[in-house]
Design an enzyme around this catalytic site. Structure first.
Site, short mmCIF file in Angstrom:
data_model
loop_
_atom_site.label_atom_id
_atom_site.label_comp_id
_atom_site.label_asym_id
_atom_site.label_seq_id
_atom_site.Cartn_x
_atom_site.Cartn_y
_atom_site.Cartn_z
N GLU A 34 79.69 65.56 74.58
CA GLU A 34 78.84 64.51 75.19
C GLU A 34 77.63 65.04 75.93
O GLU A 34 77.36 64.65 77.07
CB GLU A 34 79.69 63.61 76.09
CG GLU A 34 80.70 62.81 75.30
CD GLU A 34 81.25 61.60 76.04
OE1 GLU A 34 80.91 61.39 77.21
OE2 GLU A 34 82.03 60.83 75.41
N GLU A 49 87.10 61.07 70.45
CA GLU A 49 87.56 60.27 71.59
C GLU A 49 87.37 58.80 71.27
O GLU A 49 86.40 58.41 70.63
CB GLU A 49 86.76 60.58 72.88
CG GLU A 49 87.09 61.89 73.53
CD GLU A 49 86.37 62.11 74.84
OE1 GLU A 49 86.15 61.13 75.59
OE2 GLU A 49 86.01 63.26 75.11
#
Ligand code: BG6
Length: 467
Positions: A165, A367
């Site tokens: 991320e 995720e």
């Protein structure tokens, strides 16, 4: 598009789940581990720190056994840079090397494929003090760290993820701790550029050192809806999509900056300084696949010039805003979870389609999941039908996307086991396995199989035929 017949999940589909080192391991200063920025970060009042977390460092064997019982084909975890290099660079800590060797061997004992994230938010404090990602030398330190990982684990680890991320770190400023430059955006996008260069170097190195291995980036990607069909809202959605999503994947895959994102940086006087040779480095690093995290879509509307739309709570799933560029908007068509995050399984399919049609690389979801308040009932029972519903709805959309022709090779929801969330401590739970602790009372940290554990076990056993 409605399909008459759905395609099955591929035979070797990587069903698994994810965690990250600092959120699950604990043992924050044991066996030679150096401090990372996580160990000094300001903890929101009323929530725990990360010192013990789920105590996975000491209980990894028990945890892996439970993963094997669920039938995991893969486990995505991150390596704490500061266990390997306590100072971020220099001396290697053999005990840190040993821990991940043991973890990897334990996984392979049960035929669970290790998927390793090299960097998940936990910058070594020693490097942070020298400027962190703002300092060009961190690029070299990251390359050296990656080389040590490839040398030590490359004989067994086939899937590597570079940086988790990166887009959220930049968008919400969480990559930098306590730095107040004159132009924060310029500083942030300089850090961003260094991360992109570091990532490209490491992807190239991986291919040179480990020709059999595969490596890819791991951003958080969300389809962006315009709030209405007003042309200005559509432009705003394109703006945000470029800044949030494509900036990162265009550089990772094509080795060039996205034009819209670049023009945004020009407007903001935030163009990073690019050293001679950098663009060649970016072009030379090629991913084999794209890993991405998905929790929800985002919706935006046009933002007037000068309008105050920033409103950044630091929460990675709440759309922020940029004057004159886009403004976050609540989607009235979507329900929300207990923490205000919108739930959009169909948007997951849209996101899968969009990424694949832009890049044509195999995709793995690293995720996706539901943070919720779970309750341990008498007799060690945790009923979490809300989590099952969330995951099932998202898996259905993966199957639809596969039927649409999208190449998806794995699904690793967040999280394998309860861990400490990024902002809401231990009470926001994601796992299939309950960890018996409270925010400040560590209790016995015992592991309890949730209802979703048994449900996921059957999903994997039937390779997604029974969701
Ligand atoms: C992702 C991060 O942004 O979302 C994880 O990669 C994080 O580290 C996950 O835990 C869920 O977010 P949160 O804030 O609920 O922990």
């Amino acid at each position: 598009m409605k399909h008459k017949q759905l395609k099955q999940f591929p035979n070797n589909f990587l069903w698994g789940a994810s965690t990250s080192a600092y959120q699950v391991e604990g043992a924050w200063d044991e066996d030679g581990k150096g401090p990372s920025i996580i160990d000094v970060k300001r903890i929101p009042e009323g929530t725990t720190d990360y010192k013990v977390a789920s105590d996975h460092y000491h209980r990894y064997k028990e945890d892996v056994k439970l993963m094997a019982e669920m039938g995991f084909k893969a486990y995505r975890f991150s390596i704490a840079w500061t266990r390997i290099f306590p100072e971020g660079t220099g001396e290697i800590n053999q005990k840190g090397i040993d821990f991940y060797n043991n973890l990897i061997n334990e996984l392979l004992k049960y035929n669970i494929e290790p998927i390793v994230t090299m960097y998940h938010f936990d910058m070594p404090l020693a490097l942070d003090k020298k400027g962190g990602w703002g300092n060009r030398e961190t690029v070299d330190a990251f390359e050296t760290y990656a080389k040590v990982l490839f040398e030590n684990y490359g004989d067994r680890v086939k899937y590597w993820l570079t940086i988790n991320e990166q887009n959220m770190m930049i968008l919400h400023g969480s990559a930098i701790l306590g730095k107040d430059g004159e132009n924060m955006e310029k500083e942030l996008y300089q850090q961003n550029h260094h991360m992109l260069v570091a990532q490209a170097k490491v992807m190239k190195l991986c291919h040179e050192m480990l020709p059999q291995a595969k490596i890819g980036p791991a951003p958080n990607i969300s389809y962006i809806y315009p709030a209405t069909s007003k042309p200005d809202d559509v432009l705003a959605a394109q703006n945000f999509s470029a800044i949030r999503n494509w900036l990162y994947l265009d550089v990772a895959v094509f080795g060039r900056y996205n034009n819209l994102a670049w023009s945004f940086l020009e407007e903001r006087d935030a163009i990073p300084s690019i050293q001679e040779g950098d663009m060649e480095i970016l072009k030379a690093g090629k991913p084999d696949f794209i890993a991405f995290n998905y929790y929800s879509t985002k919706t935006v509307e046009a933002a007037l010039d000068g309008e105050n739309v920033k409103n950044d709570t630091g929460d990675q799933e709440l759309a922020v805003g940029e004057a004159g560029v886009y403004k976050g908007h609540t989607n009235p068509n979507l329900p929300k979870n207990d923490f205000g995050w919108e739930i959009d399984p169909v948007g997951f399919r849209t996101t899968l389609r969009e990424i694949y049609s832009r890049y044509h690389l195999p995709l793995i979801i690293t995720e996706n999941g539901l943070g919720a308040f779970d309750t341990l009932e008498e007799g060690d029972i945790v009923n979490d039908p809300y989590r099952i519903n969330y995951l099932r709805a998202h898996m259905e959309q993966i199957q639809l996307a596969i039927t649409d022709g999208v190449d998806v090779f794995g699904y690793c929801p967040w999280s394998a086991i309860d861990l400490i969330s990024t902002h809401q401590g231990s009470k926001k739970r994601y796992g299939f396995i309950f960890v018996n602790r409270d925010e400040f009372d560590l209790k016995d940290l015992r592991r309890v199989r949730k209802q979703s554990f048994y449900w996921y076990q059957n999903v994997i056993k039937t390779n997604g035929a029974e969701l």
